[in-house]
Design a protein around this motif. Structure first.
Motif, mmCIF file in Angstrom:
data_model
loop_
_atom_site.group_PDB
_atom_site.id
_atom_site.type_symbol
_atom_site.label_atom_id
_atom_site.label_comp_id
_atom_site.label_asym_id
_atom_site.label_seq_id
_atom_site.Cartn_x
_atom_site.Cartn_y
_atom_site.Cartn_z
ATOM 1 N N LYS A 41 -1.984 -8.288 -16.906
ATOM 2 C CA LYS A 41 -1.352 -8.438 -15.715
ATOM 3 C C LYS A 41 -1.934 -7.553 -14.200
ATOM 4 C CE LYS A 41 2.165 -12.380 -16.230
ATOM 5 N NZ LYS A 41 2.970 -12.732 -16.507
ATOM 6 N N TYR A 42 -1.766 -6.231 -15.172
ATOM 7 C CA TYR A 42 -2.526 -5.285 -14.519
ATOM 8 C C TYR A 42 -3.138 -4.560 -14.380
ATOM 9 C CZ TYR A 42 2.730 -6.651 -12.017
ATOM 10 O OH TYR A 42 3.463 -7.044 -11.659
ATOM 11 N N LEU A 75 -9.377 -9.506 -12.369
ATOM 12 C CA LEU A 75 -8.547 -10.493 -12.778
ATOM 13 C C LEU A 75 -9.545 -11.731 -11.884
ATOM 14 C CD1 LEU A 75 -5.241 -8.906 -11.655
ATOM 15 C CD2 LEU A 75 -5.773 -9.731 -13.258
ATOM 16 N N ILE A 76 -10.421 -11.219 -10.633
ATOM 17 C CA ILE A 76 -10.767 -12.472 -9.849
ATOM 18 C C ILE A 76 -12.331 -12.735 -10.416
ATOM 19 C CG2 ILE A 76 -12.347 -12.895 -7.612
ATOM 20 C CD1 ILE A 76 -10.513 -10.391 -6.406
ATOM 21 N N SER A 77 -12.525 -11.579 -10.958
ATOM 22 C CA SER A 77 -13.212 -12.093 -11.588
ATOM 23 C C SER A 77 -13.350 -13.311 -13.358
ATOM 24 C CB SER A 77 -14.467 -11.446 -12.659
ATOM 25 O OG SER A 77 -14.079 -10.507 -13.963
ATOM 26 N N ILE A 78 -12.273 -13.105 -13.923
ATOM 27 C CA ILE A 78 -11.070 -14.375 -14.739
ATOM 28 C C ILE A 78 -11.271 -15.222 -13.983
ATOM 29 C CG2 ILE A 78 -8.765 -14.871 -15.825
ATOM 30 C CD1 ILE A 78 -8.710 -12.030 -16.200
ATOM 31 N N VAL A 79 -10.657 -15.280 -12.937
ATOM 32 C CA VAL A 79 -10.520 -16.832 -11.692
ATOM 33 C C VAL A 79 -12.335 -17.555 -11.690
ATOM 34 C CG1 VAL A 79 -9.297 -17.508 -9.479
ATOM 35 C CG2 VAL A 79 -8.402 -15.687 -11.046
ATOM 36 N N LYS A 80 -13.271 -16.855 -11.783
ATOM 37 C CA LYS A 80 -14.643 -17.091 -11.089
ATOM 38 C C LYS A 80 -15.252 -18.326 -12.336
ATOM 39 C CE LYS A 80 -15.490 -15.835 -7.580
ATOM 40 N NZ LYS A 80 -15.177 -14.448 -6.676
ATOM 41 N N GLY A 81 -14.972 -17.991 -13.732
ATOM 42 C CA GLY A 81 -14.274 -18.659 -14.670
ATOM 43 C C GLY A 81 -13.513 -19.527 -15.409
ATOM 44 N N THR A 106 -2.253 -23.489 -7.991
ATOM 45 C CA THR A 106 -3.073 -23.665 -7.272
ATOM 46 C C THR A 106 -1.305 -24.211 -6.748
ATOM 47 O OG1 THR A 106 -5.251 -22.943 -6.356
ATOM 48 C CG2 THR A 106 -3.655 -23.061 -4.486
ATOM 49 N N GLU A 107 -1.375 -25.294 -6.713
ATOM 50 C CA GLU A 107 -0.825 -26.212 -6.552
ATOM 51 C C GLU A 107 0.996 -25.929 -7.024
ATOM 52 O OE1 GLU A 107 0.594 -30.480 -6.752
ATOM 53 O OE2 GLU A 107 -0.802 -29.708 -8.279
ATOM 54 N N ARG A 108 0.712 -25.135 -7.811
ATOM 55 C CA ARG A 108 2.062 -24.642 -8.514
ATOM 56 C C ARG A 108 2.718 -23.157 -7.050
ATOM 57 N NH1 ARG A 108 4.945 -24.077 -13.622
ATOM 58 N NH2 ARG A 108 6.284 -22.331 -12.294
ATOM 59 N N LEU A 109 1.238 -22.553 -7.127
ATOM 60 C CA LEU A 109 1.866 -20.928 -6.916
ATOM 61 C C LEU A 109 2.214 -21.574 -5.863
ATOM 62 C CD1 LEU A 109 -1.372 -19.150 -7.972
ATOM 63 C CD2 LEU A 109 1.567 -18.586 -8.388
ATOM 64 N N ALA A 168 -0.837 -16.447 -12.940
ATOM 65 C CA ALA A 168 -0.888 -17.922 -12.983
ATOM 66 C C ALA A 168 -1.230 -17.798 -14.113
ATOM 67 C CB ALA A 168 -0.578 -17.609 -11.998
ATOM 68 N N TYR A 169 -2.512 -18.066 -14.664
ATOM 69 C CA TYR A 169 -3.173 -17.859 -15.407
ATOM 70 C C TYR A 169 -3.282 -17.799 -16.762
ATOM 71 C CZ TYR A 169 -7.298 -18.886 -18.373
ATOM 72 O OH TYR A 169 -8.343 -19.269 -19.647
ATOM 73 N N ILE A 170 -3.189 -15.887 -16.752
ATOM 74 C CA ILE A 170 -2.867 -15.652 -18.002
ATOM 75 C C ILE A 170 -1.246 -15.539 -17.989
ATOM 76 C CG2 ILE A 170 -1.962 -13.145 -18.570
ATOM 77 C CD1 ILE A 170 -4.456 -11.791 -16.451
#
Lengths: 261, 527
Positions: free
Chosen positions: B231-232, B238-244, B254-257, B324-326
């Motif tokens: 997470k840190y 982290l952003i590149s993880i979201v891209k995938g 996103t809805e949950r957050l 959140a994904y992690i």
């Protein structure tokens, strides 16, 4: 009913048992026939217990022979004896007072689905068998879940006898079944013995101190004193006085009466 | 005179009807106490300012309260099952607590330093002294191997105790008392000698710095790492993880957050309003007391006109989504997660969003789920229930404890039954330790102290008779509930020392023992 022509279910021939220098049995011979109650009478220490322990495989005789249905047999363990159909009901009855009638009836020989000790019990089937088997020899049990501790002494005796018969006992050895019971319960047990006798195929060896009880159910008597047979006969042959005299180890009851007076 | 004897002996045993049948059941007393404690825990944990008839309103039964209470109860429940079954078979085990310490230390040490077998031998080169030959060494021990190695030790020790007891005929009290001292000592000795290393404080009887195995995840592009470390990572990573990630996953997260951030902002606003209004309300009270009508009016106006700008919810960023994904990535160590992780996570998530019950004062999710030991307790209870009341072994256990000579005369292998139950008791202690080690990632030689007595107490409270042959698994479960609930409930009683729960349990134990003995005597026909 008493027929000496039939083959005896169990027969001993000159049975001797020595514990070191002590001779507990000195040549005991007896025959027990199916459908008969054979009363084994004698004073304390006469050798009755040693005899039944030899018959049920606990002790191995020093010499002499045991025949079961005409075949010579040796018992190396109680298991051997129970395999050929000798069921012994000891005074303590080997019951667990805290569990139910059914659990006691099938203790150690439970019916189950699947193999191995983790097999699931066939409870309903066992309930039915336990109730039916006890009903056959005259005790009606309403609730097979009833703990044995809540049953009367007579009912417990019946349970132990029914259990022995169900698991294949052809010779039933009853070790003082009426001692330590109340009057009514003693009668209940005697009725049970009579019922078992009426089944016809089971030979009963009844060990007792009580002459009246013996006279009520026995067909044949063997009297033992100091390790030897001092008299035997059928109920027709023996008179009340004979029985009393032999039970006292051969002493004349008349003499005893005088001594006590 | 003719005597009609139509009544039979069996007629004296009349089945009890209705209410009496319920009251005379052996479980009824303990269940009553359990319900009482439920009520106590519920009502005493309600904050003093609130008045409500709902026992679930307080801290005792909010999501976190349930999580923590069930952990205490289920941990005790696990060892109470081992202790209880053994008592039913007529023996008991005082080594459970030490066994917990030993198993925990054994597992933690193998996880931390690996496992090796070292053979000592006498060497005469340069004077007689002991040399050590390392037969083999496994530096990286997986959780399942660590559990297996520990079980080898603990089950063998349980077997040895049982073997000594059935062979010698010694009372189990004395043999397992020996086990209690032996194991505790062995644990301390081995921990001290292992900690005698440069990287540990000398002579400590703890093992720390075990990696958080249950939270080890495989992050694409980064390999295996702990969840918190992931997470840190640098934000760019982290952003590149979201891209995938697939679009569906991103919308869901996103809805949950968004919900969480709104909820947090709402809670903050409420808190600020409360902060602003409270002093005014206090002032109003003072004003009312002093009958200053002018002041009362002004303050009332102020309260009604009090306004605060609602806190604006944080906007959801890619970094938030990545974190959140992690949290949703499943672990690469399912065994560690099975014993030390959480269960029912999706239900607790659902209770937070959309149900909004599992929410703390700051708007965040309160409890992530229940501790895994609850599930293990449930599985073990089910297993014990089936074995004890439905199988052949169950009948053997009852008869071994109820009348040993009768069981033997009927061909029950009583020695095997007893030894197996000593092994089972060691197994339960090991389960307890396994859950603890994987949950907190440390171990301490003092772990499990006095647990053997708590386990026996829970079993007795649940209706197990100390002389054996009598008791049910349901009873043991209720006993564990009573013990755990009492611990928690007394904590909440205002103005009372927390240790009063021990006083209370003392009463309960004696009362239960008296009740159990009474029931046993009634069944044995002595009353």
């Amino acid at each position: 009913m008493v027929s000496s022509t039939a083959q005896p279910l169990i027969e001993t021939h000159d049975l001797v048992k020595k514990f070191g220098s002590f001779t507990a049995l000195n040549g005991v011979s007896l025959k027990v026939f199916p459908g008969e109650v054979h009363a084994l009478l004698g004073d304390n220490g006469a050798g009755k217990s040693t005899l039944i322990k030899a018959l049920s495989g606990v002790h191995q005789p020093t010499s002499g022979k045991i025949f079961v249905e005409g075949k010579e047999t040796r018992f190396n363990s109680p298991r051997d004896a129970s395999e050929v159909g000798i069921g012994t009901v000891y005074q303590d009855l080997a019951l667990n007072a805290l569990t139910s009638v059914t659990r006691n009836f099938f203790l150690g020989r439970e019916m189950k689905f699947g193999k191995g000790p983790f097999g699931i019990l066939k409870m309903n089937q066992m309930h039915d068998i336990a109730i039916n088997e006890m009903a056959k020899i005259g005790i009606k049990i309403e609730d097979p879940e009833q703990p044995v501790g809540t049953m009367s002494g007579g009912q417990r005796q019946t349970l132990a006898i029914a259990r022995a018969i169900y698991f294949g006992a052809k010779v039933l050895i009853l070790d003082e079944p009426t001692s330590a019971l109340g009057q009514l319960q003693q009668m209940e047990v005697l009725k049970t013995i009579k019922k078992v006798k009426q089944l016809g195929h089971i030979a009963i060896i009844l060990i007792t101190h009580n002459e009246i009880h013996a006279r009520l159910v026995a067909d044949r008597y063997t009297f033992i004193s100091l390790g030897e047979v001092i008299g035997s006969g059928t109920s027709k042959d023996l008179k009340g006085d004979d029985i009393r005299r032999l039970m006292a180890g051969g002493a004349e009851v008349g003499d005893l009466a005088k001594e006590l007076a | 005179m003719t005597l009609e004897l139509s009544r039979q002996e069996a007629d004296r045993h009349k089945p009890k009807g209705g209410l009496r049948a319920i009251i005379s059941r052996p479980e009824i007393g303990p269940i009553g106490v359990m319900i009482l404690l439920f009520g106590m825990l519920g009502y005493f944990s309600i904050p003093a300012a609130e008045t409500t008839w709902n026992p679930f309103a307080g801290e005792g039964f909010n999501a976190l309260g349930i999580r923590n209470n069930l952990r205490v109860i289920s941990q005790l429940g696990i060892i109470a099952l081992g202790a209880g079954l053994l008592i039913i078979a007529g023996e008991f085990d005082l080594s459970i607590g030490s066994m917990i310490g030993f198993a925990g230390a054994c597992m933690a040490m193998t996880l931390r330093w690996g496992f090796s077998i070292i053979v000592p031998y006498l060497s005469f080169e340069g004077g007689a002294h002991l040399e050590f030959y390392t037969l083999f060494h496994i530096p990286d021990v997986s959780p399942s191997l660590a559990i297996f190695i520990t079980l080898c030790f603990t089950l063998t020790f349980g077997w040895i105790q049982g073997f000594i007891i059935v062979r010698s005929g010694l009372p189990s009290f004395i043999v397992t008392l020996g086990g209690l001292f032996f194991l505790r000592g062995l644990t301390e000795v081995s921990l001290r000698s292992f900690n005698h290393r440069p990287d540990q404080s000398k002579g400590a009887t703890t093992v720390t710095e075990i990696p958080d195995l249950k939270n080890l995840i495989n992050l694409p592009g980064h390999g295996e790492m702990e969840r918190e470390a992931a997470k840190y990572l640098p934000e760019a990573d982290l952003i590149s993880i979201v891209k995938g990630l697939p679009a569906e996953t991103i919308t869901k997260i996103t809805e949950r957050l968004e919900y969480t951030f709104q909820r947090v902002a709402g809670a903050k606003t409420d808190l600020m309003i409360a902060k602003g209004v409270k002093p005014l309300e206090r002032a109003l009270e003072n004003a009312l007391e002093s009958n200053n009508e002018f002041m009362v009016k002004t303050i009332q106006e102020k309260i009604t006109n009090f306004k605060i700008e609602a806190v604006v919810p944080k906007s959801v960023t890619d970094v938030d989504i990545a974190r959140a994904y992690i949290d949703t990535i499943s672990t690469v160590q399912p065994i560690a997660d099975f014993f030390g992780g959480n269960i029912l996570e999706s239900i607790f998530d659902w209770l937070y969003f959309p149900i909004d019950w599992n929410t703390n004062n700051f708007g965040n999710q309160f409890a992530p789920g229940l501790y895994s030991c609850v599930m293990i307790w449930v599985i073990l209870s089910l297993f014990c229930y089936i074995v004890l009341s439905k199988t052949q072994v169950g009948n053997w256990i009852y008869s071994t404890g109820g009348n040993l000579s009768a069981a033997q005369a009927n061909g029950v292998p009583t020695n095997k039954v007893k030894i197996s139950l000593f092994v089972f008791s060691a197994f339960c202690a090991t389960l307890f330790a396994t859950c603890q080690v994987f949950e907190v990632n440390t171990s301490d030689a003092a772990k499990g102290n006095l647990k053997e007595l708590e386990a026996i107490a829970a079993a007795v409270i649940g209706g197990i008779v100390m002389t054996g042959g009598f008791g049910t698994v349901l009873g043991i479960i209720v006993g564990a509930f009573i013990f755990g609930l009492a611990k928690e409930a007394f904590f909440y009683i205002p103005g009372i020392d927390g240790s009063f729960y021990r006083v209370f349990l003392g009463f309960v134990i004696i009362a239960s023992a008296l009740l159990n003995e009474n029931i046993r005597k009634r069944i044995m026909g002595n009353i």
